[in-house]
Each structure stands twice: as structure tokens, then as C-alpha cells.
Design a protein around this motif. Structure first.
Motif, PDB file in Angstrom:
ATOM      1  N   MET A  30      24.827 -23.756  27.084  1.00  0.00           N
ATOM      2  CA  MET A  30      25.063 -22.956  28.291  1.00  0.00           C
ATOM      3  C   MET A  30      24.459 -23.570  29.553  1.00  0.00           C
ATOM      4  N   SER A  31      23.559 -24.540  29.398  1.00  0.00           N
ATOM      5  CA  SER A  31      22.983 -25.183  30.579  1.00  0.00           C
ATOM      6  C   SER A  31      23.744 -26.453  30.972  1.00  0.00           C
ATOM      7  N   ARG A  72      26.756 -29.057  32.270  1.00  0.00           N
ATOM      8  CA  ARG A  72      27.530 -29.067  33.513  1.00  0.00           C
ATOM      9  C   ARG A  72      28.914 -28.461  33.327  1.00  0.00           C
ATOM     10  N   PHE A 109      29.807 -26.120  31.243  1.00  0.00           N
ATOM     11  CA  PHE A 109      29.663 -24.664  31.122  1.00  0.00           C
ATOM     12  C   PHE A 109      29.378 -24.050  32.487  1.00  0.00           C
ATOM     13  N   ARG A 110      28.409 -24.628  33.202  1.00  0.00           N
ATOM     14  CA  ARG A 110      28.024 -24.053  34.507  1.00  0.00           C
ATOM     15  C   ARG A 110      29.163 -24.124  35.513  1.00  0.00           C
ATOM     16  N   ASN A 111      29.812 -25.287  35.615  1.00  0.00           N
ATOM     17  CA  ASN A 111      30.756 -25.510  36.706  1.00  0.00           C
ATOM     18  C   ASN A 111      32.180 -25.056  36.414  1.00  0.00           C
ATOM     19  N   ARG A 157      33.031 -22.813  33.537  1.00  0.00           N
ATOM     20  CA  ARG A 157      33.095 -21.468  32.964  1.00  0.00           C
ATOM     21  C   ARG A 157      32.365 -20.440  33.830  1.00  0.00           C
ATOM     22  N   GLU A 158      31.085 -20.708  34.134  1.00  0.00           N
ATOM     23  CA  GLU A 158      30.313 -19.739  34.916  1.00  0.00           C
ATOM     24  C   GLU A 158      30.825 -19.638  36.343  1.00  0.00           C
ATOM     25  N   GLN A 159      31.025 -20.787  36.969  1.00  0.00           N
ATOM     26  CA  GLN A 159      31.385 -20.818  38.388  1.00  0.00           C
ATOM     27  C   GLN A 159      32.854 -20.476  38.618  1.00  0.00           C
ATOM     28  N   ASP A 160      33.762 -21.105  37.850  1.00  0.00           N
ATOM     29  CA  ASP A 160      35.196 -20.932  38.092  1.00  0.00           C
ATOM     30  C   ASP A 160      35.890 -20.002  37.096  1.00  0.00           C
ATOM     31  N   GLY A 161      35.185 -19.638  36.029  1.00  0.00           N
ATOM     32  CA  GLY A 161      35.783 -18.739  35.039  1.00  0.00           C
ATOM     33  C   GLY A 161      37.032 -19.291  34.382  1.00  0.00           C
TER      34      GLY A 161
END
Length: 336
Positions: A262-263, A265, A267-269, A271-275
Motif C-alpha cells: 500500500m505504500s 508508487r 498504489f498511491r498514484n 489507486r489512492e489518488q486516481d481511483g
């Protein structure tokens, strides 16, 4: 060892568990027919001259012994887990399995059907279809391209004679390395494997005698599946050999940075950021003659092309190098 096999010994007295890894060089490279090694691995515990399949399974279960054969592209392996008190019995079972497996026709046909069934079941998951096609293409027309697609096509052609011939040559003592870890008697181990492993009169296996197909231009595969609400994208590259240590370690670190949890890049950019993603990540698979590095994402068909560009942006070499420097800096700070 006197029979030219190699035994690696790592002794400790932390507990009573003993782990043994038996590696026979060659794996799928020495197959005459694709699938021989797979069938040998799945049937060699299905009965020996001394024990029936049921007897063998019962003895191992009652005594807490695990023996797990497997065949991969580079090697045929047997993973063993036992205890100090069951070491003698374990070595006896290994002698039987490595030298006296019977390969009954009924068991071969049963396992062949089971393997083919599992391949079909895996295709119920769209991600597995994409992975299958990726593996088929990345080292096309070579051992490293032996995906489930290739196995499914060739396994029905493998005869019981093929299976027995492969079994009778793969464990040539000169091509076998054994690693033993735990609280054991050195002399017992060396004497046992000196006796169990035989000279099968096979040539010494040398990976340098084999080649893999190198990519000279991009390969693209696409397939439309009706009534599917998701789209799967795999972006991958060939990498160097496993003994190219600097590249091996670097790619391990890059794999962690890009797709390791989950940490990462991706995942963050993405999935988390753009879904964008139902599932995503990266994978590095090193092998003796060349490996693969890939990124993957499951997204909606409408965002597939956007996701592709976002992933390409994440693996941009300048950004990766910048992140590597930050990663290294953080490790140094933590160590301080």
C-alpha cells in the motif's frame, strides 16, 4: 560428495525442525516433451516399489514429514521438512521416492486430467488469462514461455514412457545440489545423499549450452472478452540473468518501490489518488538465463489507456532513480 553431488550444510540448534532442499539442474530444459517434469512432480509421490500412494501419504502425515516435488523452467526441486527424531525415516522415504517411484499409468492419467482441469478453472479469472498470454509472449518459443497455454496444448501428448525417461535422468548426482538446514549429523547427511543419488550416466548440465529468445521489438497482445466489467493490462520487460547480482538487487528494490504493497508508487498514484485500479502491482521473476519484470493493473475498460500512460510515467527511469535515492536516504537515516 563422492558421487559428485553438492551438499550445502547450515547447522543450528534453534529447534528440532530440519529443512532440506534438493535441486536438480535442468528442469524443463531437459524435457523431450513439454510437461514431462510437471507430470513427474505430480506423480512421483503416488507410489513406490515399497509403498503404495496411500501408505506413503499416511506415513508422512503421521510423522510430520513434508516432501513436495516441483518442476520449474530452471530446475526440478524437492522441498523437505522433517524433525530430528524422524530424520532416518525421512532419508529412507527420499531414497524410495528418488529411486523407486513406479509411475502407474492410472495415476499419470489421473494427474494429467487434474492439471488440465485446474488450467481451465484458472481461466475463470480474467487476470490469469492476461498473465498466461504475457508469459507465452515474453520469451516466445522457448522454455521460459511455457505458460499454462503451452502446457495445456502439450500435456496430452506426454506418454508414460516420457515420464519415466525424465525421472530416470533428472536426478543424476553430478547435477544435483542439496541444501540442509537444522540440527543434524553431518556425516549422516553426507553418507545418505552419497548413497541415495546415483550416477545416471547423463552429461553434466550446463545452462550456458542453452539460449532464450531475446526481444528485439515490442510485442502486443489484446483480447476482448464479452460481458466483462474490467480490463487487465500487463506491461513487462525482459531482464538480465539471475547471477548478474547488481541488476538482481536493483530490480528487487525497484519492485518494492513500484508495487510492493500500500505504500508503493503504483498504489498511491493510481489507486489512492486516481481511483483507477481494482488490483495492481509489479513483479520481478529472476531466472538463470534471463528474467522478467512486469507491472499490472485491473481497471475499467474506459480508463485502460489512461492507466497505461500513468504506469509508463511511473516507470520513467528518471523518476525511478529519484525515488531510489530517497529510498536509500531513508534506510540510512533509519540505521542511524
Amino acid at each position: 560428495v563422492d558421487n559428485n553431488s553438492t551438499v550445502l550444510i547450515n547447522k543450528h540448534k534453534n529447534n528440532d525442525i530440519i529443512a532440506i532442499s534438493i535441486i536438480a539442474k535442468g528442469g524443463e530444459f531437459v524435457e523431450k516433451a513439454v510437461g514431462e517434469g510437471t507430470l513427474v512432480a505430480s506423480t512421483m509421490l503416488k507410489g513406490t516399489q515399497k509403498y503404495s500412494s496411500q501408505e506413503l501419504a499416511q506415513i508422512m502425515e503421521e510423522n510430520g514429514i513434508k516432501i513436495q516435488p516441483a518442476c520449474s523452467e530452471d530446475c526440478f526441486s524437492i522441498g523437505v521438512q522433517t524433525t530430528v527424531s524422524q530424520m532416518d525415516l525421512t532419508l529412507e522415504l527420499l531414497d524410495e521416492i528418488l529411486n523407486n517411484a513406479v509411475f502407474d499409468d492410472y495415476e499419470i492419467e489421473k494427474m494429467r486430467a487434474e492439471i488440465l482441469n485446474k488450467i481451465k478453472q484458472k481461466r475463470d479469472i480474467p487476470m490469469n488469462i492476461a498473465l498466461e498470454e504475457f508469459k507465452t509472449l515474453i520469451f516466445e518459443n522457448g522454455v521460459y514461455s511455457h505458460s499454462n497455454k503451452i502446457l495445456e496444448k502439450n500435456l496430452p501428448k506426454v506418454t508414460s514412457a516420457n515420464v519415466k525417461n525424465y525421472y530416470n535422468k533428472i536426478f543424476d548426482s553430478k547435477n544435483v545440489i542439496i541444501s540442509v538446514n537444522g540440527n543434524f549429523n553431518n556425516e549422516q547427511i553426507i553418507n545418505a545423499f552419497g548413497s541415495i543419488l546415483k550416477d545416471k550416466k547423463q552429461p553434466a548440465f550446463n545452462y550456458s549450452n542453452y539460449k532464450v529468445t531475446k526481444l528485439t521489438e515490442p510485442k502486443i497482445f489484446s483480447k476482448t472478452l464479452k460481458d466483462l466489467q474490467s480490463a487487465w493490462l500487463f506491461l513487462g520487460w525482459q531482464t538480465g540473468k539471475i547471477n548478474e547480482v547488481k541488476d538482481f538487487v536493483t530490480l528487487k528494490v525497484i519492485d518494492t518501490i513500484l508495487g510492493g504493497g500500500m505504500s508503493s508508487r503504483l498504489f498511491r498514484n493510481l489507486r489512492e489518488q486516481d481511483g483507477l485500479a481494482y488490483q495492481l502491482g509489479s513483479s520481478y521473476v529472476p531466472r538463470v538465463l534471463g528474467g522478467t519484470f512486469m507491472t499490472y493493473i485491473g481497471t475499467s475498460p474506459e480508463t485502460l489507456n489512461y492507466s497505461k500512460e500513468k504506469i509508463k510515467n511511473e516507470v520513467d527511469i528518471n523518476k525511478v532513480c529519484k525515488t531510489l535515492k530517497e529510498y536509500h536516504k531513508n534506510i540510512v537515516e533509519e540505521l542511524k
